[in-house]
Write a protein that holds these residues in place. Structure first.
Motif, short mmCIF file in Angstrom:
data_model
loop_
_atom_site.label_atom_id
_atom_site.label_comp_id
_atom_site.label_asym_id
_atom_site.label_seq_id
_atom_site.Cartn_x
_atom_site.Cartn_y
_atom_site.Cartn_z
N HIS A 144 0.81 -1.22 0.00
CA HIS A 144 0.00 0.00 0.00
C HIS A 144 0.85 1.27 0.00
O HIS A 144 0.32 2.37 0.20
CB HIS A 144 -0.94 -0.02 1.21
CG HIS A 144 -1.93 -1.15 1.17
ND1 HIS A 144 -1.66 -2.39 1.71
CD2 HIS A 144 -3.17 -1.22 0.63
CE1 HIS A 144 -2.71 -3.19 1.52
NE2 HIS A 144 -3.63 -2.51 0.87
N ASP A 146 3.82 3.71 -2.13
CA ASP A 146 4.40 4.00 -3.44
C ASP A 146 5.90 3.74 -3.34
O ASP A 146 6.66 4.56 -2.83
CB ASP A 146 4.12 5.45 -3.83
CG ASP A 146 4.74 5.81 -5.18
OD1 ASP A 146 5.16 4.87 -5.89
OD2 ASP A 146 4.81 7.00 -5.50
N LYS A 148 7.91 2.58 -6.04
CA LYS A 148 8.64 2.66 -7.30
C LYS A 148 9.72 3.74 -7.25
O LYS A 148 9.45 4.89 -6.92
CB LYS A 148 7.67 2.94 -8.45
CG LYS A 148 6.80 1.73 -8.78
CD LYS A 148 5.96 1.99 -10.02
CE LYS A 148 5.12 0.75 -10.36
NZ LYS A 148 4.29 0.97 -11.57
N LYS A 150 12.11 4.04 -5.16
CA LYS A 150 12.53 4.42 -3.81
C LYS A 150 13.73 3.60 -3.33
O LYS A 150 14.05 2.53 -3.85
CB LYS A 150 11.37 4.23 -2.83
CG LYS A 150 10.14 5.06 -3.16
CD LYS A 150 10.41 6.55 -3.05
CE LYS A 150 9.20 7.39 -3.46
NZ LYS A 150 8.04 7.19 -2.61
#
Length: 284
Positions: A144, A146, A148, A150
């Motif tokens: 849950h 974000d 991408k 990171k």
């Protein structure tokens, strides 16, 4: 790494046995025990020999809160061998994480086409197959977020399951560390088997975080409460502004002291998940 095994015998009313097991585990966790298994007589616990605090354990058991319950225990060294061999050979059942990730035993099972993401884990003396509530809660939390592009730090990486999940979800850079050499090696094995690669896997304790010279968007730590309390300052220092820290490996009644420590470091709670009394905190 040498371990000690403690066999806790619990004498109490049958209806209170599970409650007593949980309280014994909590008391032993304060003495740095890392893992537990229920037995007919009570519970077994495992702790690194160098970290075992007998004084704290004895004091906590002496103050046991269930009236009439009697707790006794014996300590014995664990032989310096693959003491998870039997469990590894038996394997584990596939784990469904929110219908999106399938974690399966790479030795005995195969990927399932119905899942968007499949992660095969070959556990070799390392924690983190997805069978434990704490692992499942963290993987679910990652779904849950974000992720991408990171950067992720996997603290006490074990089998590498959390870092592997992060990469499967799009993380660009994942660094993991574990105090046990076999866990670091197991992380690299499982990453390769899942066609992903950690930027680094380091053998050591939280002091190695400073050696990375990096800041992270997401820091993951599924470790016992006392180690989390001791290492949280290093976690916070390694986080980017507005970074996320996900913690598990502790019981619900441990939350107040963890949040107090987090607050002192400028972290606040955004989410809490509880499963079978085990708890996960998502902090920002």
């Amino acid at each position: 790494m040498k371990y000690l095994a403690a066999k806790f015998t619990i004498q109490c009313e049958e209806s209170m046995l599970q409650v007593c097991r949980d309280l014994v585990a909590d008391a032993a966790g304060m003495a740095n025990f890392e893992s537990f298994e229920d037995t007919a007589e009570g519970i077994n616990g495992y702790v690194q020999e160098s970290l075992f605090d007998k004084e704290i354990l004895s004091q906590n058991l002496a103050d046991f809160p269930i009236e009439g319950a009697k707790i006794s225990y014996t300590i014995s060294p664990v032989e310096d061998q693959d003491w998870n061999t039997t469990w590894e050979e038996e394997g584990f059942e596939s784990i469904d994480i929110d219908g999106k990730i399938n974690i399966f035993d790479a030795r005995h099972d195969t990927a399932k086409d119905s899942f968007p993401i499949n992660i095969g884990i070959e556990a070799r003396e390392a924690f983190g197959t997805g069978t434990h509530w704490t692992t499942r809660m963290i993987v679910s939390a990652l779904l849950h977020l974000d992720i991408k592009g990171k950067s992720v730090l996997d603290c006490g990486c074990g089998t590498g399951i959390l870092g592997i999940a992060a990469m499967k979800l799009g993380a660009e850079n994942v660094i993991g560390y574990d105090i046990d050499e076999w866990s670091a090696n197991n992380t690299e094995l499982n990453a390769a088997n899942n066609d992903v690669k950690f930027s680094k896997v380091i053998c050591g304790d939280s002091s190695v975080i400073e050696c990375t010279n990096e800041k992270f968007d997401i820091v993951l730590a599924n470790i016992n409460r006392n180690i989390l309390l001791a290492d949280m300052p290093r976690f916070a220092k390694a986080m980017k502004p507005n970074g996320t820290l996900i913690l598990s490996g502790f019981y619900e009644n441990d939350v107040p002291m963890l949040l107090e420590k987090a607050s002192s470091l400028g972290l606040h709670e955004e989410k809490r998940t509880i499963d079978n009394e085990w708890t996960m905190l998502l902090l920002k």
